[in-house]
Scaffold this motif. Structure first.
Motif, short mmCIF file in Angstrom:
data_model
loop_
_atom_site.label_atom_id
_atom_site.label_comp_id
_atom_site.label_asym_id
_atom_site.label_seq_id
_atom_site.Cartn_x
_atom_site.Cartn_y
_atom_site.Cartn_z
N LEU A 38 24.23 -3.79 34.33
CA LEU A 38 23.84 -5.00 33.63
C LEU A 38 23.53 -4.69 32.16
CD1 LEU A 38 21.56 -6.72 36.27
CD2 LEU A 38 23.91 -7.29 35.67
N PHE A 39 24.09 -5.48 31.27
CA PHE A 39 23.92 -5.29 29.84
C PHE A 39 22.46 -5.42 29.42
CE2 PHE A 39 23.73 -6.87 25.48
CZ PHE A 39 24.52 -5.95 24.81
N TRP A 40 21.78 -6.46 29.89
CA TRP A 40 20.42 -6.74 29.43
C TRP A 40 19.35 -6.01 30.24
CZ3 TRP A 40 19.78 -8.81 24.87
CH2 TRP A 40 20.73 -9.69 24.36
N PHE A 41 19.56 -5.79 31.54
CA PHE A 41 18.48 -5.33 32.40
C PHE A 41 18.47 -3.83 32.68
CE2 PHE A 41 18.83 -9.82 33.72
CZ PHE A 41 17.55 -10.21 33.39
N ASP A 42 19.59 -3.16 32.65
CA ASP A 42 19.63 -1.74 32.97
C ASP A 42 19.38 -0.89 31.73
OD1 ASP A 42 20.09 -2.00 35.73
OD2 ASP A 42 22.23 -2.31 35.39
N ARG A 43 18.78 0.27 31.94
CA ARG A 43 18.49 1.20 30.85
C ARG A 43 19.72 2.08 30.66
NH1 ARG A 43 14.10 3.00 32.85
NH2 ARG A 43 12.69 1.83 31.57
N TRP A 44 20.54 1.77 29.69
CA TRP A 44 21.75 2.55 29.46
C TRP A 44 21.85 3.08 28.04
CZ3 TRP A 44 25.77 0.42 26.34
CH2 TRP A 44 25.59 -0.91 25.99
#
Length: 158
Positions: A38-44
């Protein structure tokens, strides 16, 4: 689990869904194709998810559950409900700087999730519990739990 159905299902399933934000505390993602992240929710990128780093932009995002692959292949899919004001323009430029070096490859391997609270990268309930409920006991009282004695004696010592 990022793209699973959030409504309906058993009470057990609803409890699992409610724990997703807690599990995201310790996860970081190594992006492959970006399809399962997920673009907004995961720490990437960085130490916090974009929803926490750019709350002004996230609050006006049309699709908060967009994947990285969808968002980065066509930035036009990162739609917002209204035009940007001056604070959002600054946040948008900072967001673009953060993602400038991350171009997803459609033929890349799957995204890999790591548990960043353990050196091995493997999930442990101990590390999750320590992250969400740190011990407030002074060090001498914590030592009582590491002594190899029967539990009832350790409880008595505590």
């Amino acid at each position: 689990m990022a793209f699973c159905q959030r409504s309906g299902g058993s009470q057990f399933w609803q409890s699992v869904i409610q724990l997703l934000p807690v599990l995201r505390i310790g996860t970081s993602v190594s992006v492959g194709s970006g399809a399962a992240t997920l673009f907004w929710f995961d720490r990437w990128v960085g130490d916090a998810p974009f929803a926490a780093r750019f709350p002004d932009l996230f609050s006006i995002a049309v699709v908060p559950t967009i994947s990285i692959q969808q968002a980065l292949i066509d930035l036009g899919r990162l739609a917002f409900r209204r035009p940007f004001g001056p604070p959002e323009v600054a946040a948008w430029h900072e967001l673009l700087d953060c993602i400038a070096l991350h171009e997803p490859a459609v033929d890349a391997g799957p995204d890999e999730v790591r548990w960043r609270l353990e050196p091995s990268g493997q999930f442990s309930t101990k590390s999750l519990y320590a992250a969400i409920a740190p011990s407030s006991a002074p060090p001498p009282l914590q030592a009582a739990w590491s002594i190899r004695l029967p539990l009832k004696i350790r409880i008595f010592m505590w």
